[in-house]
Design an enzyme around this catalytic site. Structure first.
Site, PDB file in Angstrom:
ATOM      1  N   GLU A   6      -6.791   6.991  -3.437  1.00  0.00           N
ATOM      2  CA  GLU A   6      -7.704   8.050  -3.014  1.00  0.00           C
ATOM      3  C   GLU A   6      -7.532   9.330  -3.826  1.00  0.00           C
ATOM      4  OE1 GLU A   6      -9.797   6.825  -1.358  1.00  0.00           O
ATOM      5  OE2 GLU A   6      -9.185   5.843   0.483  1.00  0.00           O
ATOM      6  N   HIS A   8       1.513   4.919   0.720  1.00  0.00           N
ATOM      7  CA  HIS A   8       0.761   3.681   0.935  1.00  0.00           C
ATOM      8  C   HIS A   8       1.592   2.724   1.777  1.00  0.00           C
ATOM      9  CE1 HIS A   8      -1.566   0.045   0.065  1.00  0.00           C
ATOM     10  NE2 HIS A   8      -2.542   0.889  -0.191  1.00  0.00           N
TER      11      HIS A   8
HETATM   12  N1  COA Z   1       2.568  12.892   3.384  1.00  0.00           N
HETATM   13  C1  COA Z   1       3.695  13.215   4.043  1.00  0.00           C
HETATM   14  N2  COA Z   1       4.495  12.314   4.636  1.00  0.00           N
HETATM   15  C2  COA Z   1       4.112  11.030   4.564  1.00  0.00           C
HETATM   16  C3  COA Z   1       2.954  10.621   3.895  1.00  0.00           C
HETATM   17  C4  COA Z   1       2.173  11.613   3.292  1.00  0.00           C
HETATM   18  N3  COA Z   1       1.039  11.311   2.637  1.00  0.00           N
HETATM   19  N4  COA Z   1       2.835   9.285   3.987  1.00  0.00           N
HETATM   20  C5  COA Z   1       3.886   8.861   4.707  1.00  0.00           C
HETATM   21  N5  COA Z   1       4.657   9.913   5.056  1.00  0.00           N
HETATM   22  C6  COA Z   1       5.909   9.886   5.794  1.00  0.00           C
HETATM   23  C7  COA Z   1       5.678   9.674   7.284  1.00  0.00           C
HETATM   24  O1  COA Z   1       5.482  10.898   7.957  1.00  0.00           O
HETATM   25  C8  COA Z   1       6.966   8.999   7.681  1.00  0.00           C
HETATM   26  O2  COA Z   1       7.972   9.965   7.789  1.00  0.00           O
HETATM   27  P1  COA Z   1       9.109   9.854   8.935  1.00  0.00           P
HETATM   28  O3  COA Z   1       9.791   8.546   8.672  1.00  0.00           O
HETATM   29  O4  COA Z   1       9.966  11.053   8.693  1.00  0.00           O
HETATM   30  O5  COA Z   1       8.363   9.885  10.230  1.00  0.00           O
HETATM   31  C9  COA Z   1       7.320   8.142   6.464  1.00  0.00           C
HETATM   32  O6  COA Z   1       6.667   8.763   5.351  1.00  0.00           O
HETATM   33  C10 COA Z   1       6.829   6.704   6.578  1.00  0.00           C
HETATM   34  O7  COA Z   1       5.463   6.752   6.922  1.00  0.00           O
HETATM   35  P2  COA Z   1       4.665   5.655   7.746  1.00  0.00           P
HETATM   36  O8  COA Z   1       3.831   6.373   8.755  1.00  0.00           O
HETATM   37  O9  COA Z   1       5.560   4.559   8.212  1.00  0.00           O
HETATM   38  O10 COA Z   1       3.792   5.078   6.594  1.00  0.00           O
HETATM   39  P3  COA Z   1       2.561   4.114   6.716  1.00  0.00           P
HETATM   40  O11 COA Z   1       2.877   2.883   5.976  1.00  0.00           O
HETATM   41  O12 COA Z   1       2.073   3.967   8.113  1.00  0.00           O
HETATM   42  O13 COA Z   1       1.533   5.047   5.955  1.00  0.00           O
HETATM   43  C11 COA Z   1      -0.369   5.827   4.939  1.00  0.00           C
HETATM   44  C12 COA Z   1       0.679   4.704   4.975  1.00  0.00           C
HETATM   45  C13 COA Z   1      -1.322   5.587   3.781  1.00  0.00           C
HETATM   46  C14 COA Z   1      -1.146   5.818   6.256  1.00  0.00           C
HETATM   47  C15 COA Z   1       0.351   7.190   4.781  1.00  0.00           C
HETATM   48  O14 COA Z   1       1.090   7.191   3.581  1.00  0.00           O
HETATM   49  C16 COA Z   1      -0.610   8.372   4.823  1.00  0.00           C
HETATM   50  O15 COA Z   1      -0.956   8.828   5.917  1.00  0.00           O
HETATM   51  N6  COA Z   1      -1.063   8.897   3.651  1.00  0.00           N
HETATM   52  C17 COA Z   1      -1.992   9.998   3.625  1.00  0.00           C
HETATM   53  C18 COA Z   1      -3.410   9.502   3.883  1.00  0.00           C
HETATM   54  C19 COA Z   1      -3.968   8.737   2.696  1.00  0.00           C
HETATM   55  O16 COA Z   1      -3.818   9.124   1.551  1.00  0.00           O
HETATM   56  N7  COA Z   1      -4.639   7.629   3.023  1.00  0.00           N
HETATM   57  C20 COA Z   1      -5.234   6.758   2.026  1.00  0.00           C
HETATM   58  C21 COA Z   1      -4.482   5.476   1.938  1.00  0.00           C
HETATM   59  S1  COA Z   1      -5.001   4.455   0.593  1.00  0.00           S
END
Ligand code: COA
Length: 340
Positions: free
Chosen positions: A286, A233
């Site tokens: 989710e 998140h």
């Molecule tokens: N699975 C695997 N790796 C994940 C991840 C996940 N669900 N969520 C984050 N990461 C990793 C990223 O790849 C990144 O790795 P890196 O630093 O080696 O590149 C690191 O964690 C930080 O991620 P970042 O992209 O900065 O996080 P964010 O704040 O933009 O992401 C979400 C938040 C929700 C978009 C992300 O956690 C995600 O894509 N989750 C899966 C989709 C989901 O469940 N969405 C519903 C949200 S309520």
């Protein structure tokens, strides 16, 4: 310096909801989400968020007001053309909501409140009509005894400055109408990084099939550079408090998937702890949304649109609150292209 994700940028003061990402606490209209979900039905929660956003008279809105809006939407269904023929429920909902006519004249708190009630009443009617049509079935009357669905709708009704809420506030800041703001917000919610994750979570549980296969399957996903849906998140650095509320709401439904989901969550949290040690990546809302909506009998392609049915109340409250500043949201960009 650019900040493409706008992390930590405070764009509004709000009385609608507050997310404490470090401690895993969510307060909606002054009440902890756990308490709100246990004690309030969806329309009661909608009244509370609208009141918190500053909609006049929202506290005393009657169930009849939402009923009138649902009836008006139902009468509109035959005139939606092919809006409901789209394979994606979010596309259908976005197109159907665009058929609502905003209040006449310049936007005001009165037109906003009337538009809010119309949109909140219409969303479940449009989503249900789309879903039944897609299944080739006639519409059915709502079943008020499905308490778990109500718990879900209350739990996700608002979540501070989520991407779709920000979208709604940007549109409201241009002095556009509330219907336009919620239509734009549906588009933002559709993406898998926001509200599009629960369908893929269920796909993941199906693909894993049994707890002992979880570790290997999840490792394969990470090796292929894919994200684990339902985990991580932008704000929470602990498990999303809504995951616990929804997990508890699933328990009485005797879902065949609950035990598998718990095992997959444990395995995912562990593998992410090892592979991404710099960032806590725990279950988000989710994860158990998928299990709950499946357990109450909704098809997985309806999950995101069901999320929108609830969050539309939050968006409406934010639009009304945003009007108070009267300030156009218009950030800057850094030009890196060619010069003449
Ligand atoms: N699975 C695997 N790796 C994940 C991840 C996940 N669900 N969520 C984050 N990461 C990793 C990223 O790849 C990144 O790795 P890196 O630093 O080696 O590149 C690191 O964690 C930080 O991620 P970042 O992209 O900065 O996080 P964010 O704040 O933009 O992401 C979400 C938040 C929700 C978009 C992300 O956690 C995600 O894509 N989750 C899966 C989709 C989901 O469940 N969405 C519903 C949200 S309520």
């Amino acid at each position: 310096m650019t900040n493409p994700g706008l992390e930590g940028v405070v764009v509004a003061e709000t009385s609608i909801s507050d997310v404490d990402g470090e401690r895993g606490r969510l307060v909606i209209a002054g009440v902890d989400v756990e308490q709100l979900a246990a004690a309030t039905a969806f329309e009661g929660a909608a009244r509370q968020v609208l009141a918190a956003g500053g909609a006049p008279g929202a506290d005393s809105l009657t169930a009849a007001a939402f009923g009138v809006a649902r009836t008006a939407a139902w009468q509109l269904v035959p005139r939606l053309g092919d809006a409901l023929d789209q394979p994606d429920g979010m596309d259908a909902l976005r197109t159907a909501l665009a058929h609502l006519r905003p209040g006449a004249g310049p936007v005001s708190v009165a037109t906003d409140t009337a538009d809010a009630i119309a949109a909140i009443g219409a969303a479940p009617v449009f989503v249900a009509a789309w879903s039944r049509r897609r299944a080739g079935q006639p519409p059915v009357a709502p079943d008020p005894t499905v308490r778990a669905l109500d718990a879900y709708l209350v739990t996700v009704i608002d979540h501070a400055m989520s991407a779709s809420t920000f979208t709604a506030r940007v549109i409201a800041s241009t002095a556009s109408d509330l219907i336009s703001a919620v239509v734009g917000a549906v588009g933002a919610l559709k993406g898998p990084l926001h509200g599009g994750a629960p369908g893929p979570v269920l796909d993941m549980l199906d693909a894993i099939g049994a707890p002992e296969r979880a570790e290997l399957w999840l490792a394969g996903e990470l090796a292929a550079d894919r994200r684990i849906m339902g985990m991580g998140h932008r704000v929470y650095r602990v498990r999303d408090p809504r995951a616990a509320v929804l997990e508890a709401a699933v328990r009485p439904l005797a879902s065949p998937r609950l035990e598998l989901a718990r095992a997959v969550e444990r395995a995912a949290a562990e593998i992410l702890r090892v592979k991404k040690p710099d960032r806590v990546l725990a279950a988000n809302v989710e994860f158990y949304t998928a299990v709950l909506l499946d357990a109450v009998g909704l098809p997985r392609d309806q999950f995101s649109a069901t999320f929108a049915v609830s969050r539309i109340a939050g968006w409406a409250a934010h639009v009304i609150e945003q009007r108070r500043t009267g300030r156009l949201i218009r950030p800057a960009s850094h030009y890196v292209g060619a010069l003449p």
